[in-house]
Write a protein that holds these residues in place. Sequence first.
Motif, PDB file in Angstrom:
ATOM      1  N   ALA A   1       0.936  -1.082  -0.013  1.00  0.00           N
ATOM      2  CA  ALA A   1       0.059  -0.010   0.068  1.00  0.00           C
ATOM      3  C   ALA A   1       0.980   1.025  -0.081  1.00  0.00           C
ATOM      4  N   HIS A   2       1.880   1.324   0.608  1.00  0.00           N
ATOM      5  CA  HIS A   2       2.847   2.602   0.889  1.00  0.00           C
ATOM      6  C   HIS A   2       3.433   2.612  -0.625  1.00  0.00           C
ATOM      7  N   ARG A   3       4.057   1.401  -1.030  1.00  0.00           N
ATOM      8  CA  ARG A   3       4.603   1.583  -2.479  1.00  0.00           C
ATOM      9  C   ARG A   3       3.631   2.132  -3.389  1.00  0.00           C
ATOM     10  N   ALA A   4       2.578   1.810  -3.371  1.00  0.00           N
ATOM     11  CA  ALA A   4       1.426   2.055  -4.465  1.00  0.00           C
ATOM     12  C   ALA A   4       1.291   3.614  -4.400  1.00  0.00           C
ATOM     13  N   ALA A   5       1.122   4.014  -3.089  1.00  0.00           N
ATOM     14  CA  ALA A   5       0.890   5.519  -2.596  1.00  0.00           C
ATOM     15  C   ALA A   5       2.116   6.428  -3.212  1.00  0.00           C
ATOM     16  N   GLY A   6       3.474   5.910  -2.928  1.00  0.00           N
ATOM     17  CA  GLY A   6       4.388   6.742  -3.325  1.00  0.00           C
ATOM     18  C   GLY A   6       4.441   6.755  -4.937  1.00  0.00           C
TER      19      GLY A   6
ATOM     20  N   LEU B   1      -2.087  21.285   1.038  1.00  0.00           N
ATOM     21  CA  LEU B   1      -1.115  20.325   0.776  1.00  0.00           C
ATOM     22  C   LEU B   1       0.025  20.150   1.923  1.00  0.00           C
ATOM     23  N   SER B   2       0.268  21.352   2.271  1.00  0.00           N
ATOM     24  CA  SER B   2       1.417  21.089   3.471  1.00  0.00           C
ATOM     25  C   SER B   2       0.973  20.089   4.854  1.00  0.00           C
ATOM     26  N   VAL B   3      -0.297  20.635   5.124  1.00  0.00           N
ATOM     27  CA  VAL B   3      -0.800  19.808   6.120  1.00  0.00           C
ATOM     28  C   VAL B   3      -1.166  18.518   6.005  1.00  0.00           C
ATOM     29  N   MET B   4      -1.742  18.163   4.570  1.00  0.00           N
ATOM     30  CA  MET B   4      -1.723  16.670   4.341  1.00  0.00           C
ATOM     31  C   MET B   4      -0.619  15.646   4.155  1.00  0.00           C
ATOM     32  N   VAL B   5       0.587  16.483   3.772  1.00  0.00           N
ATOM     33  CA  VAL B   5       1.886  15.776   3.586  1.00  0.00           C
ATOM     34  C   VAL B   5       2.394  15.342   5.053  1.00  0.00           C
ATOM     35  N   TRP B   6       2.260  16.383   5.957  1.00  0.00           N
ATOM     36  CA  TRP B   6       2.616  16.197   7.258  1.00  0.00           C
ATOM     37  C   TRP B   6       1.868  15.059   7.945  1.00  0.00           C
ATOM     38  N   LEU B   7       0.450  15.113   7.735  1.00  0.00           N
ATOM     39  CA  LEU B   7      -0.102  13.793   8.215  1.00  0.00           C
ATOM     40  C   LEU B   7       0.176  12.647   7.621  1.00  0.00           C
ATOM     41  N   LEU B   8       0.457  12.436   6.329  1.00  0.00           N
ATOM     42  CA  LEU B   8       0.992  11.256   5.681  1.00  0.00           C
ATOM     43  C   LEU B   8       2.134  10.656   6.273  1.00  0.00           C
ATOM     44  N   TYR B   9       3.029  11.694   6.944  1.00  0.00           N
ATOM     45  CA  TYR B   9       4.169  11.120   7.542  1.00  0.00           C
ATOM     46  C   TYR B   9       3.861  10.638   8.848  1.00  0.00           C
ATOM     47  N   ARG B  10       3.014  11.267   9.707  1.00  0.00           N
ATOM     48  CA  ARG B  10       2.783  11.088  11.026  1.00  0.00           C
ATOM     49  C   ARG B  10       1.597  10.198  11.161  1.00  0.00           C
ATOM     50  N   LYS B  11       0.536  10.010  10.384  1.00  0.00           N
ATOM     51  CA  LYS B  11      -0.396   9.236  10.611  1.00  0.00           C
ATOM     52  C   LYS B  11      -0.429   7.962   9.810  1.00  0.00           C
ATOM     53  N   VAL B  12      -0.289   7.825   8.528  1.00  0.00           N
ATOM     54  CA  VAL B  12      -0.099   6.606   7.797  1.00  0.00           C
ATOM     55  C   VAL B  12       1.405   6.150   8.035  1.00  0.00           C
TER      56      VAL B  12
ATOM     57  N   LEU C   1       3.879   6.833   6.220  1.00  0.00           N
ATOM     58  CA  LEU C   1       4.452   6.591   5.075  1.00  0.00           C
ATOM     59  C   LEU C   1       6.061   6.796   5.253  1.00  0.00           C
ATOM     60  N   PRO C   2       7.095   5.985   4.942  1.00  0.00           N
ATOM     61  CA  PRO C   2       8.478   6.228   5.036  1.00  0.00           C
ATOM     62  C   PRO C   2       8.788   7.264   3.632  1.00  0.00           C
ATOM     63  N   PHE C   3       9.275   8.391   4.029  1.00  0.00           N
ATOM     64  CA  PHE C   3       9.822   9.400   3.091  1.00  0.00           C
ATOM     65  C   PHE C   3      11.217   9.117   2.435  1.00  0.00           C
ATOM     66  N   THR C   4      11.165   8.115   1.669  1.00  0.00           N
ATOM     67  CA  THR C   4      12.475   7.507   1.432  1.00  0.00           C
ATOM     68  C   THR C   4      12.553   7.476   0.056  1.00  0.00           C
ATOM     69  N   ARG C   5      13.717   7.324  -0.601  1.00  0.00           N
ATOM     70  CA  ARG C   5      13.698   7.231  -2.130  1.00  0.00           C
ATOM     71  C   ARG C   5      13.202   5.953  -2.682  1.00  0.00           C
ATOM     72  N   GLU C   6      13.166   5.096  -1.871  1.00  0.00           N
ATOM     73  CA  GLU C   6      12.687   3.530  -2.472  1.00  0.00           C
ATOM     74  C   GLU C   6      11.191   3.702  -2.318  1.00  0.00           C
ATOM     75  N   ILE C   7      10.543   4.357  -1.552  1.00  0.00           N
ATOM     76  CA  ILE C   7       8.890   4.536  -1.463  1.00  0.00           C
ATOM     77  C   ILE C   7       8.557   5.457  -2.778  1.00  0.00           C
ATOM     78  N   PHE C   8       9.381   6.623  -2.904  1.00  0.00           N
ATOM     79  CA  PHE C   8       8.927   7.193  -4.326  1.00  0.00           C
ATOM     80  C   PHE C   8       9.564   6.830  -5.451  1.00  0.00           C
ATOM     81  N   ARG C   9      10.196   5.809  -5.644  1.00  0.00           N
ATOM     82  CA  ARG C   9      10.403   5.401  -6.863  1.00  0.00           C
ATOM     83  C   ARG C   9       9.409   4.423  -7.577  1.00  0.00           C
TER      84      ARG C   9
END
Length: 460
Positions: A87-92, A208-219, A221-229
């Motif tokens: 699910a995380h990889r699909a999101a990235g 957008l800025s608040v949603m990205v913060w929630l993506l990191y804190r709630k979901v 989601l690892p903010f790594t190069r691997e996830i967003f590849r």
Amino acid sequence: MNPKQQEQTKKLTLFALTWPIFIELLLHMLMGNADTFMLSQYSDEAVAAVGVSNQLTTMINIMFNFVAAGTTVVVSRYIGAGKLDQAHRAAGTSIVMNMVIGLTLSVVLVLISEQALRIIGIEESLMGYAKEYLVITGSFMFVQAILLTVSAVLKSHGFTRNTMYITMGMNVVNVFGNYVAIFGPFGLPVLGVTGVAITTVISRLFGLSVMVWLLYRKVRLPFTREIFRPVKNHAFSLLKIGVPAAGENLSYNLMNITMTTFIAMIGTTALVTRIYSMNLMQFIMLLSIAVSQGTQIMVARMIGAGQIDAAYRRGLNSLYIGMASSFLMALLFRFIAGEPLLGIFTDDRDVIALGLSLLTISILLEPGRAFNLILIASLRAVGDVRFPVYMAIFSMWGICIPLGYLLGIHFGYGLVGIFIGFLVDEWVRGLCMLWRWRRRKWQLDFVPQINQPGKPSAQA
């Protein structure tokens, strides 16, 4: 998926998903109505110009929604199957895809803004306002692209209440910015349409800025190069669901743009009436839209978990809820709230009378729209995405547009005739969607592919 996440998934209900989505959609509508109301104090021409410009940005949003729509379904299926890492990889993958699409379309929209407005047939007197608004908002459409995708990820994980709160904040920013731009308090300059466009961009950046913060804190989601590849399988799954979904939505909006050209032929009064009336009708369809989004998440999770009969029942039960609520809300707006609300926007009695006629048509139109909103979302969740597109092309271009032109322009029934075309289209497509869902062909043709061992569970 850890035990805590499993428990959260079990507790997920349609009501828990839907009511925050409903409030969020309501707030989005209020944001649009605030723009319209405040601009109406500035000039009716500004209202008409911004309304026409938004026809184009809405069409661009559809290009973003084909990834966002796929994101909701794919991520929800993986969550239902207990595959949180996938699910995380699909999101990235989806975030990166929509960012690239958004940047590309932002550049294109700015470059062709005037030509696109002329194709719609906007009056020359409105061109200045329309182009000014379109260039400013169009330059930052990539923000909207990322915003839609991140919001889809949060909702797929069940965080609909959080996105609702963010929308509240966006509303506050938008209304305050519009007030400053249009009324110029404390001696500030009156910026008019330019200020409204700038405020729209600022409110989206805030959200957008608040949603990205929630993506990191709630979901988490690892903010790594691997996830967003981008992952090929995930990209394929997103496109396989999203492109047909976008095709159906694109056809719908192209139809609306075509109908707008018919309305522009009737005159500015008809164009303004349509904008004011649609602002009210959007409130009528809110609950159906919320139910459709919540249903899509639940059906996708059930399909991911292999709960086929439960998914089928969920689609039908949601349909009954959406149709009943649309009918009741349409009655309320026509006979109780319609005239006072139209009076907020304008004191032109011709506009109000014509608007009330359209609200009368909405009593039948909105339950038909509920068919499409809810059952198309359900079909999309189970992988049956092509049938709605075929029906959209056939009904919109073979029935709605010819009938709207025939009644509205040829026979001279004006805006009422055009809206009868909308009504017939919604019911024809809706009844076909019900036939498709009850036939359960998707159970044999698509669900086995989704849950086939050894393949990503979202490739149908």
